[in-house]
Design a protein around this motif. Structure first.
Motif, PDB file in Angstrom:
ATOM      1  N   MET A   1       0.845  -1.209   0.000  1.00  0.00           N
ATOM      2  CA  MET A   1       0.000   0.000   0.000  1.00  0.00           C
ATOM      3  C   MET A   1       0.878   1.256   0.000  1.00  0.00           C
ATOM      4  SD  MET A   1      -3.072   0.952  -0.175  1.00  0.00           S
ATOM      5  CE  MET A   1      -3.593   2.649  -0.306  1.00  0.00           C
ATOM      6  N   ARG A   2       1.905   1.245   0.905  1.00  0.00           N
ATOM      7  CA  ARG A   2       2.753   2.419   0.968  1.00  0.00           C
ATOM      8  C   ARG A   2       3.491   2.615  -0.346  1.00  0.00           C
ATOM      9  NH1 ARG A   2       6.582   1.758   5.083  1.00  0.00           N
ATOM     10  NH2 ARG A   2       8.108   2.562   3.592  1.00  0.00           N
ATOM     11  N   ILE A   3       3.861   1.478  -0.951  1.00  0.00           N
ATOM     12  CA  ILE A   3       4.570   1.541  -2.227  1.00  0.00           C
ATOM     13  C   ILE A   3       3.672   2.172  -3.291  1.00  0.00           C
ATOM     14  CG2 ILE A   3       5.526   0.124  -4.101  1.00  0.00           C
ATOM     15  CD1 ILE A   3       6.495  -1.787  -1.891  1.00  0.00           C
ATOM     16  N   LEU A   4       2.388   1.787  -3.270  1.00  0.00           N
ATOM     17  CA  LEU A   4       1.458   2.335  -4.267  1.00  0.00           C
ATOM     18  C   LEU A   4       1.282   3.835  -4.085  1.00  0.00           C
ATOM     19  CD1 LEU A   4      -1.310  -0.383  -4.604  1.00  0.00           C
ATOM     20  CD2 LEU A   4       0.530   0.194  -6.181  1.00  0.00           C
ATOM     21  N   VAL A   5       1.142   4.267  -2.848  1.00  0.00           N
ATOM     22  CA  VAL A   5       1.010   5.705  -2.578  1.00  0.00           C
ATOM     23  C   VAL A   5       2.257   6.433  -3.062  1.00  0.00           C
ATOM     24  CG1 VAL A   5       0.830   7.457  -0.763  1.00  0.00           C
ATOM     25  CG2 VAL A   5      -0.569   5.392  -0.648  1.00  0.00           C
ATOM     26  N   PHE A   6       3.408   5.840  -2.765  1.00  0.00           N
ATOM     27  CA  PHE A   6       4.680   6.434  -3.192  1.00  0.00           C
ATOM     28  C   PHE A   6       4.736   6.538  -4.714  1.00  0.00           C
ATOM     29  CE2 PHE A   6       9.039   6.022  -4.649  1.00  0.00           C
ATOM     30  CZ  PHE A   6       9.714   6.968  -3.884  1.00  0.00           C
ATOM     31  N   GLU A   7       4.400   5.416  -5.377  1.00  0.00           N
ATOM     32  CA  GLU A   7       4.439   5.422  -6.844  1.00  0.00           C
ATOM     33  C   GLU A   7       3.462   6.417  -7.432  1.00  0.00           C
ATOM     34  OE1 GLU A   7       4.075   1.660  -8.734  1.00  0.00           O
ATOM     35  OE2 GLU A   7       5.962   0.911  -7.924  1.00  0.00           O
ATOM     36  N   PHE A   8       2.284   6.513  -6.778  1.00  0.00           N
ATOM     37  CA  PHE A   8       1.270   7.463  -7.252  1.00  0.00           C
ATOM     38  C   PHE A   8       1.803   8.885  -7.153  1.00  0.00           C
ATOM     39  CE2 PHE A   8      -2.397  10.230  -6.598  1.00  0.00           C
ATOM     40  CZ  PHE A   8      -3.163   9.884  -7.693  1.00  0.00           C
ATOM     41  N   LYS A   9       2.405   9.180  -5.997  1.00  0.00           N
ATOM     42  CA  LYS A   9       2.908  10.522  -5.764  1.00  0.00           C
ATOM     43  C   LYS A   9       4.009  10.855  -6.766  1.00  0.00           C
ATOM     44  CE  LYS A   9       5.496  12.335  -2.454  1.00  0.00           C
ATOM     45  NZ  LYS A   9       6.224  12.014  -1.223  1.00  0.00           N
ATOM     46  N   GLU A  10       4.969   9.927  -6.921  1.00  0.00           N
ATOM     47  CA  GLU A  10       6.076  10.182  -7.836  1.00  0.00           C
ATOM     48  C   GLU A  10       5.584  10.249  -9.277  1.00  0.00           C
ATOM     49  OE1 GLU A  10       8.981  11.092  -6.960  1.00  0.00           O
ATOM     50  OE2 GLU A  10       8.714  10.724  -4.827  1.00  0.00           O
ATOM     51  N   GLY A  11       4.650   9.366  -9.609  1.00  0.00           N
ATOM     52  CA  GLY A  11       4.077   9.368 -10.957  1.00  0.00           C
ATOM     53  C   GLY A  11       3.403  10.696 -11.253  1.00  0.00           C
ATOM     54  N   LEU A  12       2.708  11.215 -10.236  1.00  0.00           N
ATOM     55  CA  LEU A  12       2.008  12.495 -10.389  1.00  0.00           C
ATOM     56  C   LEU A  12       3.005  13.615 -10.651  1.00  0.00           C
ATOM     57  CD1 LEU A  12      -0.967  13.250 -10.236  1.00  0.00           C
ATOM     58  CD2 LEU A  12      -0.603  13.944  -7.875  1.00  0.00           C
ATOM     59  N   ILE A  13       4.124  13.583  -9.900  1.00  0.00           N
ATOM     60  CA  ILE A  13       5.148  14.621 -10.089  1.00  0.00           C
ATOM     61  C   ILE A  13       5.713  14.538 -11.508  1.00  0.00           C
ATOM     62  CG2 ILE A  13       7.447  15.392  -9.353  1.00  0.00           C
ATOM     63  CD1 ILE A  13       6.619  14.448  -6.506  1.00  0.00           C
ATOM     64  N   ILE A  14       6.001  13.297 -11.951  1.00  0.00           N
ATOM     65  CA  ILE A  14       6.530  13.108 -13.307  1.00  0.00           C
ATOM     66  C   ILE A  14       5.527  13.621 -14.337  1.00  0.00           C
ATOM     67  CG2 ILE A  14       7.140  11.364 -15.035  1.00  0.00           C
ATOM     68  CD1 ILE A  14       8.316   9.712 -12.673  1.00  0.00           C
ATOM     69  N   ALA A  15       4.232  13.281 -14.123  1.00  0.00           N
ATOM     70  CA  ALA A  15       3.193  13.700 -15.068  1.00  0.00           C
ATOM     71  C   ALA A  15       3.089  15.222 -15.105  1.00  0.00           C
ATOM     72  CB  ALA A  15       1.861  13.089 -14.678  1.00  0.00           C
ATOM     73  N   LEU A  16       3.106  15.846 -13.931  1.00  0.00           N
ATOM     74  CA  LEU A  16       2.985  17.306 -13.884  1.00  0.00           C
ATOM     75  C   LEU A  16       4.155  17.975 -14.613  1.00  0.00           C
ATOM     76  CD1 LEU A  16       1.697  17.931 -10.253  1.00  0.00           C
ATOM     77  CD2 LEU A  16       0.478  18.281 -12.406  1.00  0.00           C
TER      78      LEU A  16
ATOM     79  N   TYR B 112      12.589   4.980  -8.685  1.00  0.00           N
ATOM     80  CA  TYR B 112      12.042   3.660  -8.983  1.00  0.00           C
ATOM     81  C   TYR B 112      12.423   2.641  -7.918  1.00  0.00           C
ATOM     82  CZ  TYR B 112      10.895   5.752 -13.417  1.00  0.00           C
ATOM     83  OH  TYR B 112      10.374   6.559 -14.369  1.00  0.00           O
ATOM     84  N   ALA B 113      13.427   2.968  -7.097  1.00  0.00           N
ATOM     85  CA  ALA B 113      13.778   2.081  -5.995  1.00  0.00           C
ATOM     86  C   ALA B 113      12.891   2.359  -4.782  1.00  0.00           C
ATOM     87  CB  ALA B 113      15.242   2.259  -5.636  1.00  0.00           C
ATOM     88  N   GLY B 114      12.069   3.411  -4.879  1.00  0.00           N
ATOM     89  CA  GLY B 114      11.135   3.716  -3.788  1.00  0.00           C
ATOM     90  C   GLY B 114      11.796   4.377  -2.594  1.00  0.00           C
ATOM     91  N   ILE B 115      12.808   5.171  -2.865  1.00  0.00           N
ATOM     92  CA  ILE B 115      13.524   5.823  -1.765  1.00  0.00           C
ATOM     93  C   ILE B 115      12.970   7.228  -1.541  1.00  0.00           C
ATOM     94  CG2 ILE B 115      15.796   6.798  -1.167  1.00  0.00           C
ATOM     95  CD1 ILE B 115      16.921   4.191  -2.519  1.00  0.00           C
ATOM     96  N   SER B 116      12.893   7.618  -0.278  1.00  0.00           N
ATOM     97  CA  SER B 116      12.231   8.885   0.069  1.00  0.00           C
ATOM     98  C   SER B 116      12.995  10.078  -0.484  1.00  0.00           C
ATOM     99  CB  SER B 116      12.118   9.010   1.585  1.00  0.00           C
ATOM    100  OG  SER B 116      13.390   9.317   2.106  1.00  0.00           O
ATOM    101  N   LYS B 117      12.295  11.174  -0.611  1.00  0.00           N
ATOM    102  CA  LYS B 117      12.815  12.346  -1.292  1.00  0.00           C
ATOM    103  C   LYS B 117      14.101  12.883  -0.658  1.00  0.00           C
ATOM    104  CE  LYS B 117      11.191  16.698  -3.142  1.00  0.00           C
ATOM    105  NZ  LYS B 117      11.123  16.541  -4.559  1.00  0.00           N
TER     106      LYS B 117
END
Lengths: 411, 237
Positions: A1-16, B112-117
């Motif tokens: 779940m945390r991974i999905l939230v992380f990916e969503f957040k990072e994906g959103l930043i990339i998209a923006l 992509y490794a999922g490391i915090s900012k």
């Protein structure tokens, strides 16, 4: 779940970032969704508004009122059969009224279309309704000023009138109409009452706001004699629960008045607004669906625009996709990156469209009633997100399943 | 310990109806802290081998063990994880994202490794300082010279602490002086204990490595230790 939230957040930043790096293209793409959502939402608020107006208009007629008439509002009967029915007369009305027990009010109604004048001001083609003092009990009328005409006035065929709110506005923009004398079809009438606005835009000339009410005997005196045409008998049941029972009684009594034997068909009709509603739904419903379909098409065109741009964008970034894959992006990461991109574009366009739709709705509310509902806000957001995901999916999927080696080699 | 162990791998591509044997039968081992150059003319299969080593592609037949785990049987997601954590790619054309500044480019694999900012930022900074670009962190690629771009790309490859650095013609787009500087950087990286695999077709670049594997027609022609290796002068520090 945390991974999905992380990916969503990072994906959103990339998209923006991707959206911002190509501002003009993004804005043009958003425009398609903006227009689509704006027209769909405006259409739905207009439909809702017209619907509300019809419902309030029809309920001003009363849900428990029936109309005994020579003519049927809706019928499968042959036209000439109805044409050959006997007229309903004032005498039949009297006998009918004496025999029925369940209704709370019974009133004879006829009408004529006349020009109404006050000094220099005039309104043409006004529905002039003639009845007796009981008529008001068959309606839900409320009065802005004055009262309905009395029993004495109606029996004595006095020259008195009650006018609807629109008529009052047109003839008496600045002064109170009470006790003024107007001309109806050349005859003088004294105004004794003005209706409050009944608010039923959709009914047009049948809207009580656009009508004038005078005693039926006065109409027979001024415009035509009693046997000139069939009258209607308005009957009000004692509440909606009593409608069916009252209708049965009406039918029985009317058959008796007409002296029909058991094997003869009714030579009259009992009309109800329920039928009016059905026919409203069948006609206006089609128009509504057509309207939503046509406006929906513009949204569809917008969605195709998004899909097109996303395909171009994927193609353009082939090398970038290859690189992202080489350094560890998974298929779903690439997929969500592009889906988020198209969703953000649609969402921003959609929200702008929604705001525009609300403004447009408020503007056209001056002419046609509109009604902005909270569900149209959710509809707007939902539709734009849905469009984003749907139109973004094919391009995003293309990107996700790209071969990293070939993508890296792409020039 | 072998980081890479390859036994009898072959790769066959289908081009139309014809089968192209890019690799026929290749076996090799690469140990930790080796500095290997893969050489060969075009069409020799060196790109195919590199893609294979980089887990971008899987062999048609044969065994590829990466740190003892068979790569041929991995799913796409597992391969992506290996590429992300174990392999650092350096490309001839740098492959930096134009709209990202240097530090964001370097951060990318860590995303992509999922490391915090915060940790990402810290590690990317350190990697950029290591390649001598401490003062260029917020420059975009088009504000950097070719050599600097390649340094950013090397920082990106190093930032995840990968088991191997895989460099495909890293000096191919650079003039010889800048190319020499980049080779100096690779030398330093190797000195720090990293494993480097270099793909090149230029003899003098290959001679920087400690071992040269020569490919021809999908087969290993020669696998030799370089006796008089060229040690570049490291001008850093």
């Amino acid at each position: 779940m945390r991974i999905l939230v992380f990916e969503f957040k990072e994906g959103l930043i990339i998209a923006l970032r991707a959206i911002l790096s190509n501002k003009i293209r993004s804005i043009l793409t958003m425009l398609g969704i903006f227009i689509g959502v704006a027209v769909v939402i405006t259409m739905s608020t207009a439909i809702k508004g017209i619907d509300n107006s019809f419902q309030s208009g029809i309920s001003s007629l009363g849900t428990d009122v029936m109309y005994v008439d020579k003519w049927a509002w809706f019928t499968n009967e042959e036209w000439w059969k109805i044409r050959n029915r006997k007229n309903i007369t004032m005498e039949e009305y009297s006998r009918f009224k004496d025999l029925v027990k369940l209704p709370v009010a019974v009133a004879p109604v006829t009408n004529t279309i006349q020009t109404v004048k006050f000094n220099e001001r005039r309104v043409d083609n006004v529905f002039v309704n003639g009845s007796n003092a009981d008529y008001v009990k068959t309606t839900n009328f409320t009065f802005a000023e004055g009262r309905f005409y009395s029993d004495i006035e109606s029996n004595a065929a006095r020259q008195v009138a009650v006018i609807g709110s629109e008529i009052a506005k047109k003839l008496f923009p600045n002064i109170s109409p009470i006790d003024r004398t107007i001309k109806i079809g050349g005859f003088n009438y004294k105004i004794v009452g003005v209706l409050a606005e009944q608010g039923s835009f959709i009914l047009g000339p049948w809207n009580p706001d656009n009508q004038v009410y005078v005693p039926i005997e006065t109409i027979f005196k001024n415009f035509f004699n009693r046997s000139f045409r069939s009258i209607t008998i308005n009957v009000r049941a004692n509440g909606p629960a009593m409608v069916e029972e009252t209708k049965a009684e009406i039918e029985g009594v009317m058959r008796k008045v007409r002296g029909l034997t058991y094997n003869q068909e009714n030579d009259f009709s009992i009309n109800q607004q329920e039928g009016l509603q059905q026919s409203y739904k069948s006609v206006v419903g089609v128009i509504q669906i057509a309207g939503l379909f046509i406006t929906g098409l513009s949204l569809f065109v917008g969605a195709i625009g998004i899909m097109n741009i996303m395909f171009v964008s994927v193609k353009e970034r082939t090398k970038e996709i290859g690189l992202r894959k080489a350094i560890g992006a998974k298929k779903r990461t690439i997929l969500s990156q592009f889906l988020l991109e198209s969703s953000v574009i649609c969402l921003v366009g959609g929200l702008a469209g929604l705001i525009a739709a609300i403004i447009i709705s408020l503007l056209i509310n001056q002419f046609i009633p509109t009604s902005i509902q909270i569900d149209s806000v959710f509809l707007g957001i939902g539709v734009s997100l849905f469009t984003g995901v749907i139109s973004g999916f094919a391009p995003a999927y293309t990107a996700a399943k790209m071969d990293a080696v070939e993508a890296l080699r792409y020039e | 310990m072998n980081i890479i162990r390859i036994e009898h791998i072959a790769k066959i591509y289908k081009v139309g109806t014809e089968e192209v044997h890019a690799l026929r039968d290749v076996s090799l081992n690469i140990d930790k802290n080796e500095y290997v150059a893969i050489m060969g003319p075009s069409g020799s299969g060196k790109s195919t081998l590199m893609n294979m080593l980089g887990c971008l592609d899987t062999p048609t037949s044969g065994l590829y063990l990466f740190k003892g785990v068979s790569v041929s049987e991995m799913s796409d997601n597992q391969l992506a994880n290996i590429r992300n954590q174990e392999i650092g790619f350096v490309f001839q054309t740098f492959n930096l994202l134009a709209r990202y500044d240097a530090i964001h480019n370097v951060e990318l694999p860590l995303v992509y490794a999922g490391i915090s900012k915060n940790e990402r930022r810290e590690r990317a900074k350190r990697a950029l300082i290591d390649v001598g670009l401490g003062d260029r962190m917020n420059h975009k690629p088009n504000e950097l010279s070719g050599g600097q771009r390649q340094r950013v790309a090397i920082a990106r490859a190093l930032v995840t602490n990968p088991s191997i650095i895989l460099a495909d013609e890293p000096t191919g787009n650079l003039d010889s002086k800048t190319g020499e500087e980049i080779m100096g950087l690779f030398h330093e990286i190797h000195q720090k204990g990293n494993t480097i695999i270099l793909v090149t077709h230029e003899e003098y670049i290959a001679e920087h490595a400690a071992r040269i594997i020569r490919l021809k027609d999908g087969l290993i022609e020669k696998d030799e230790i370089v006796n008089n290796r060229y040690i570049p002068a490291t001008n850093e520090k």
